[in-house]
Write an enzyme that holds these catalytic residues in place. Structure first.
Site, short mmCIF file in Angstrom:
data_model
loop_
_atom_site.label_atom_id
_atom_site.label_comp_id
_atom_site.label_asym_id
_atom_site.label_seq_id
_atom_site.Cartn_x
_atom_site.Cartn_y
_atom_site.Cartn_z
N CYS A 255 5.39 12.93 -9.65
CA CYS A 255 3.90 12.18 -10.04
C CYS A 255 3.71 14.26 -10.73
CB CYS A 255 2.96 12.77 -8.75
SG CYS A 255 1.31 12.59 -9.29
N CYS B 62 -1.47 17.74 -7.27
CA CYS B 62 -2.42 17.73 -5.67
C CYS B 62 -1.89 18.75 -4.69
CB CYS B 62 -2.91 16.75 -5.06
SG CYS B 62 -3.77 15.30 -6.80
N1 SAH Z 1 -2.20 9.62 -7.90
C1 SAH Z 1 -3.26 8.70 -7.71
C2 SAH Z 1 -2.29 7.54 -6.29
C3 SAH Z 1 -1.88 8.69 -5.79
S1 SAH Z 1 -1.09 7.93 -3.39
C4 SAH Z 1 -4.52 9.36 -6.84
O1 SAH Z 1 -4.43 10.39 -7.27
O2 SAH Z 1 -5.25 8.22 -5.93
C5 SAH Z 1 -3.12 7.09 -3.12
C6 SAH Z 1 -4.18 8.72 -2.25
O3 SAH Z 1 -2.99 9.23 -0.81
C7 SAH Z 1 -4.44 9.41 -3.09
O4 SAH Z 1 -5.97 9.56 -2.81
C8 SAH Z 1 -3.89 10.66 -2.56
O5 SAH Z 1 -4.83 11.66 -2.97
C9 SAH Z 1 -4.06 10.52 -0.57
N2 SAH Z 1 -2.53 11.09 -0.55
C10 SAH Z 1 -1.77 11.68 -1.16
N3 SAH Z 1 -0.48 13.00 0.01
C11 SAH Z 1 -1.35 12.27 1.18
C12 SAH Z 1 -1.35 13.10 2.39
N4 SAH Z 1 -0.06 13.93 2.94
N5 SAH Z 1 -2.87 12.87 3.50
C13 SAH Z 1 -3.34 12.37 3.08
N6 SAH Z 1 -3.82 11.45 2.17
C14 SAH Z 1 -2.67 11.98 0.53
#
Ligand code: SAH
Length: 357
Positions: free
Chosen positions: A124, A128
């Protein structure tokens, strides 16, 4: 220990996969080889509806045709590199693509719900700070067929080949950064002669790319949109979501409002709760103010630990207080349940483990 129940390390196929072709392209493929175009429909039904994973299984095709097809195509182009199953019936597949890259997808089963969580990219590019998928950047977009194939492989794990009831596009990658391929796959997922999944049961989760959110709104589809907010103000959000400075909360919320106006579908805001960072009651109040008057629902996701990342889960008290503060302000809120935690079901984690990153 990970409960590994199957591992196949077959050589990755060089032949084109059936789902790389659209229905129309497959008809042409048959015609060009002097075969009736209706064979295309027959073969696609075997894969999309009947769960066939080899041409040999397609018993209503002449034997010679099955042989010819097996020499020219593969029914599925991915290989199952790992298959993990948790006690709560959550399955996770690590799929190897034709170029040996790895992606993850997950089947979550609850009562009569069978939800598929799928990836749209290898890695990705959003970065984040708490997310395992973004740690190595983005390698490439998935093709429509590769997105669809995750659904077929997960459906093939369902008892009696029952239909998937829901799709969440919350695996690896930013779906709106690969929107064309995603839409292609979802067309087949929702088609009666495809996987027959209702568009209203499909959630696309985005980091918040306003132009793409508007494009999605204009399609006239009933897909559900989830926006990953994670902070109630730009200053904090920019520390958590590196793409925030380019877009900013105001324009993301405007695009989400537009989505609601165009589709009539309430937008969900996702908020990953990181202990000590964005989980104070003050953050909840600020979030409530931001969302007040909007047709919004908040999905609070307690952080899932990722090896190598410093973040931690919120305390149970902080989680409860955060939720209560939102409720008190009249905001609809739910805390996401944790499923399949012993198989690292959170996106990107299994792949990192296998790649040794
Ligand atoms: N790129 C998209 C899809 C990501 S996955 C997005 O940003 O929405 C879907 C969700 O899971 C997103 O809200 C992401 O922030 C969250 N997520 C990712 N890693 C995580 C983690 N380690 N713990 C909890 N949520 C997580």
């Amino acid at each position: 220990m990970l409960p590994i129940i199957r591992k196949t390390a077959d050589a990755v196929q060089e032949l084109p996969a059936l789902l790389d072709f659209s229905a129309q392209a497959l008809r042409e493929w048959f015609q060009q080889r002097g075969k009736p175009a209706m064979r295309a429909r027959q073969v696609r039904r075997w894969v999309l509806e009947a769960g066939a994973e080899s041409f040999e299984q397609m018993t209503d095709l002449p034997r010679s045709l099955r042989r010819d097809l097996a020499a020219a195509l593969v029914p599925l182009g991915t290989r199952i590199e790992r298959h993990l199953q948790a006690a709560d019936r959550t399955h996770k597949l690590l799929l190897k693509l034709r170029d040996n890259r790895l992606i993850e997808c997950v089947l979550i089963q609850e009562d009569n719900r069978r939800s598929a969580c799928i990836s749209t990219q290898v890695g990705c590019g959003m970065g984040c700070v708490f997310c395992a998928s973004g740690l190595g950047g983005v390698e490439r977009n998935l093709a429509g067929g590769e997105i669809l194939e995750q659904l077929v492989r997960l459906r093939n794990l369902c008892p009696d080949l029952q239909r998937l009831t829901h799709i969440v596009v919350m695996g690896m990658g930013e779906p709106l950064a690969n929107l064309d391929a995603l839409l292609e796959a979802l067309e087949v997922a929702t088609a009666a002669d495809g996987l027959g999944i209702g568009a209203r049961h499909i959630t696309i989760s985005t980091v918040g790319l306003p132009a793409k959110m508007r494009r999605l709104a204009d399609l006239g589809k009933q897909y559900h949109l989830a926006v990953s907010l994670h902070a109630p103000n730009d200053e904090l959000r920019s520390q958590i979501v590196p793409t925030n400075p380019q877009n900013g909360l105001a324009s993301i919320l405007e695009a989400a409002d537009y989505f609601f106006e165009q589709t009539g579908r309430q937008v969900t805001y996702e908020y990953v709760l990181l202990g000590g960072i964005n989980d104070l009651a003050g953050h909840a109040r600020e979030l409530a103010l931001l969302l007040r008057g909007r047709h919004a629902h908040v999905n609070v996701i307690p952080f899932n630990e990722v090896e190598g990342l410093p973040h931690r889960r919120p305390t149970p008290e902080a989680l409860a207080a955060f939720q209560a503060a939102l409720r008190q302000q009249g905001i609809s809120v739910k805390v996401r349940k944790r499923k399949g935690s012993e198989i690292d079901a959170a996106c990107g984690q299994l792949r990192r483990q296998v790649l040794g990153q």
